[in-house]
Design a protein around this motif. Structure first.
Motif, short mmCIF file in Angstrom:
data_model
loop_
_atom_site.label_atom_id
_atom_site.label_comp_id
_atom_site.label_asym_id
_atom_site.label_seq_id
_atom_site.Cartn_x
_atom_site.Cartn_y
_atom_site.Cartn_z
N ASN A 4 0.72 -1.25 -0.16
CA ASN A 4 -0.03 -0.17 0.00
C ASN A 4 0.85 1.15 0.16
N ILE A 5 0.41 2.39 -0.39
CA ILE A 5 1.20 3.55 -0.58
C ILE A 5 1.92 3.87 0.83
N LEU A 6 1.22 3.92 1.94
CA LEU A 6 1.97 4.21 3.17
C LEU A 6 3.06 3.50 3.47
N GLU A 7 3.10 1.87 2.90
CA GLU A 7 4.19 1.04 3.22
C GLU A 7 5.40 1.50 2.21
N ALA A 8 5.01 1.82 0.93
CA ALA A 8 5.64 2.21 -0.01
C ALA A 8 6.52 3.45 0.11
N LYS A 9 5.88 4.41 0.75
CA LYS A 9 6.47 5.55 1.47
C LYS A 9 7.76 5.17 2.25
N THR A 10 7.48 4.45 3.14
CA THR A 10 8.32 4.03 4.15
C THR A 10 9.74 3.15 3.76
N ARG A 30 -5.48 1.68 -0.90
CA ARG A 30 -6.64 0.72 -0.27
C ARG A 30 -6.94 -0.62 -0.68
N GLY A 31 -5.72 -1.09 -1.06
CA GLY A 31 -5.89 -2.40 -1.52
C GLY A 31 -6.15 -2.45 -3.25
N ALA A 32 -6.26 -1.56 -3.91
CA ALA A 32 -6.48 -1.33 -5.29
C ALA A 32 -5.16 -1.00 -5.93
N PRO A 33 -4.73 -1.97 -6.73
CA PRO A 33 -3.63 -1.59 -7.48
C PRO A 33 -3.67 -0.34 -8.40
N VAL A 34 -2.67 0.42 -8.18
CA VAL A 34 -2.75 1.66 -8.89
C VAL A 34 -1.38 2.16 -9.99
N VAL A 35 -0.11 1.72 -9.43
CA VAL A 35 1.04 1.93 -10.00
C VAL A 35 2.02 0.64 -9.87
N LYS A 36 2.90 0.59 -11.08
CA LYS A 36 3.87 -0.68 -10.96
C LYS A 36 4.97 0.04 -11.19
N LEU A 37 6.26 -0.34 -10.31
CA LEU A 37 7.57 -0.13 -10.33
C LEU A 37 8.17 -1.06 -11.20
N VAL A 38 8.71 -0.52 -12.19
CA VAL A 38 9.62 -1.26 -13.07
C VAL A 38 10.95 -0.86 -13.52
#
Length: 88
Positions: A4-10, A30-38
């Motif tokens: 999730n976004i919060l975890e990704a920020k940390t 909120r559990g819905a995929p929005v972006v992918k890091l590649v």
């Protein structure tokens, strides 16, 4: 891997390293995929990045859509002045 976004920020540095290693990292809101890091393909040192001719050719090959009216400098300046005056 999905976070999730919060975890990704940390954990951003760690997630970037995982993506560089080839792992798919999906960031969800909120559990819905929005972006992918590649991983990004490396740019060749011989690449002609920033070449003016390439930029102009791209602009010719990708013109603005017909519905986007091209405005003159004077029209743009007048629009900006009108917007600024409406702030008061």
């Amino acid at each position: 891997m999905q976070v999730n976004i919060l975890e990704a920020k940390t954990r951003l540095s760690e997630l970037v390293k995982l993506a560089q290693a080839g792992e798919e990292v999906v960031i969800a809101n909120r559990g819905a995929p929005v972006v992918k890091l590649v991983k990004v393909a490396p740019v060749s040192k011989d690449a002609d990045i920033g070449n003016g001719k390439r930029i102009v050719q791209w602009l010719i090959d990708n013109p603005l859509p017909a519905y986007m009216k091209r405005r003159t400098d004077a029209e743009i300046d007048a629009y900006i002045a009108e917007e600024r005056d409406s702030w008061d």
